[in-house]
Design a protein around this motif. Sequence first.
Motif, PDB file in Angstrom:
ATOM      1  N   ILE A   8      -6.692   5.835  -4.975  1.00 49.62           N
ATOM      2  CA  ILE A   8      -7.171   4.475  -5.268  1.00 49.62           C
ATOM      3  C   ILE A   8      -5.971   3.560  -5.498  1.00 49.62           C
ATOM      4  CG2 ILE A   8      -8.326   3.068  -7.037  1.00 49.62           C
ATOM      5  CD1 ILE A   8     -10.360   5.407  -7.312  1.00 49.62           C
ATOM      6  N   LEU A   9      -5.031   4.011  -6.310  1.00 47.55           N
ATOM      7  CA  LEU A   9      -3.836   3.209  -6.595  1.00 47.55           C
ATOM      8  C   LEU A   9      -3.013   2.960  -5.338  1.00 47.55           C
ATOM      9  CD1 LEU A   9      -2.813   4.907  -9.950  1.00 47.55           C
ATOM     10  CD2 LEU A   9      -3.869   2.657  -9.659  1.00 47.55           C
ATOM     11  N   SER A  10      -2.861   3.982  -4.526  1.00 40.25           N
ATOM     12  CA  SER A  10      -2.104   3.849  -3.281  1.00 40.25           C
ATOM     13  C   SER A  10      -2.745   2.824  -2.355  1.00 40.25           C
ATOM     14  CB  SER A  10      -2.007   5.209  -2.594  1.00 40.25           C
ATOM     15  OG  SER A  10      -1.300   5.102  -1.392  1.00 40.25           O
ATOM     16  N   GLN A  11      -4.059   2.889  -2.224  1.00 36.05           N
ATOM     17  CA  GLN A  11      -4.768   1.937  -1.364  1.00 36.05           C
ATOM     18  C   GLN A  11      -4.620   0.507  -1.888  1.00 36.05           C
ATOM     19  OE1 GLN A  11      -6.239   2.419   1.605  1.00 36.05           O
ATOM     20  NE2 GLN A  11      -5.602   4.566   1.535  1.00 36.05           N
ATOM     21  N   LEU A  12      -4.724   0.340  -3.195  1.00 37.96           N
ATOM     22  CA  LEU A  12      -4.606  -1.003  -3.778  1.00 37.96           C
ATOM     23  C   LEU A  12      -3.185  -1.546  -3.679  1.00 37.96           C
ATOM     24  CD1 LEU A  12      -6.910  -0.736  -6.895  1.00 37.96           C
ATOM     25  CD2 LEU A  12      -7.296  -2.097  -4.821  1.00 37.96           C
ATOM     26  N   GLN A  13      -2.194  -0.670  -3.793  1.00 36.70           N
ATOM     27  CA  GLN A  13      -0.813  -1.131  -3.609  1.00 36.70           C
ATOM     28  C   GLN A  13      -0.605  -1.634  -2.184  1.00 36.70           C
ATOM     29  OE1 GLN A  13       2.355   0.994  -6.479  1.00 36.70           O
ATOM     30  NE2 GLN A  13       1.748   2.219  -4.763  1.00 36.70           N
ATOM     31  N   GLY A  14      -1.258  -0.997  -1.238  1.00 33.01           N
ATOM     32  CA  GLY A  14      -1.144  -1.408   0.160  1.00 33.01           C
ATOM     33  C   GLY A  14      -1.880  -2.702   0.443  1.00 33.01           C
ATOM     34  N   ASP A  15      -3.012  -2.907  -0.227  1.00 28.54           N
ATOM     35  CA  ASP A  15      -3.806  -4.110  -0.009  1.00 28.54           C
ATOM     36  C   ASP A  15      -4.638  -4.381  -1.259  1.00 28.54           C
ATOM     37  OD1 ASP A  15      -5.436  -6.203   0.778  1.00 28.54           O
ATOM     38  OD2 ASP A  15      -6.223  -5.202   2.561  1.00 28.54           O
TER      39      ASP A  15
END
Length: 156
Positions: A8-15
């Motif tokens: 979840i954090l990785s996806q949010l950092q990306g967008d």
Amino acid sequence: MDLLDREILSQLQGDGRLTLTELAGRVGLSVSPCHRRLRALEHEGVITGYHAQLDPAKVGLTFEALVFVTMDSTSAATVAAFETAVVAVPHVIRAERLFGSPDYLLRIIAADLPDYQRLWDTHLATLPGVRRLESTIVMKTLVRDRGLPLTVTDGQ
């Protein structure tokens, strides 16, 4: 924090503009459990905010310098006064207290060299408790605002 939270954090950092539905789909959860995890990450302070990343050059900020600060004293009062003053300077886009020498590293952004000189004269040279300031001009930025490395490696 488990692998789903990290994803979840990785996806949010990306967008950071993903809708909850898009985020849930990308991490393989339905919307409700994804929303619960997201709110928990926000509540625990893992996610500290959402913001737009701007291109400095496109908003007229093309000059960047690193300023190394050596303090006269590292007493609690001097450090507090210095840190309060640094936080109040909007052109300081990153400030870090270091172990050893120098005591601080500041990343400064300005429109151009004359703008930086004005900033130096009016703000940086007047910071409390400073013995010495040294600056170096950033020639080229290779990595800017990269997200944290959240992948699990080496059995961790």
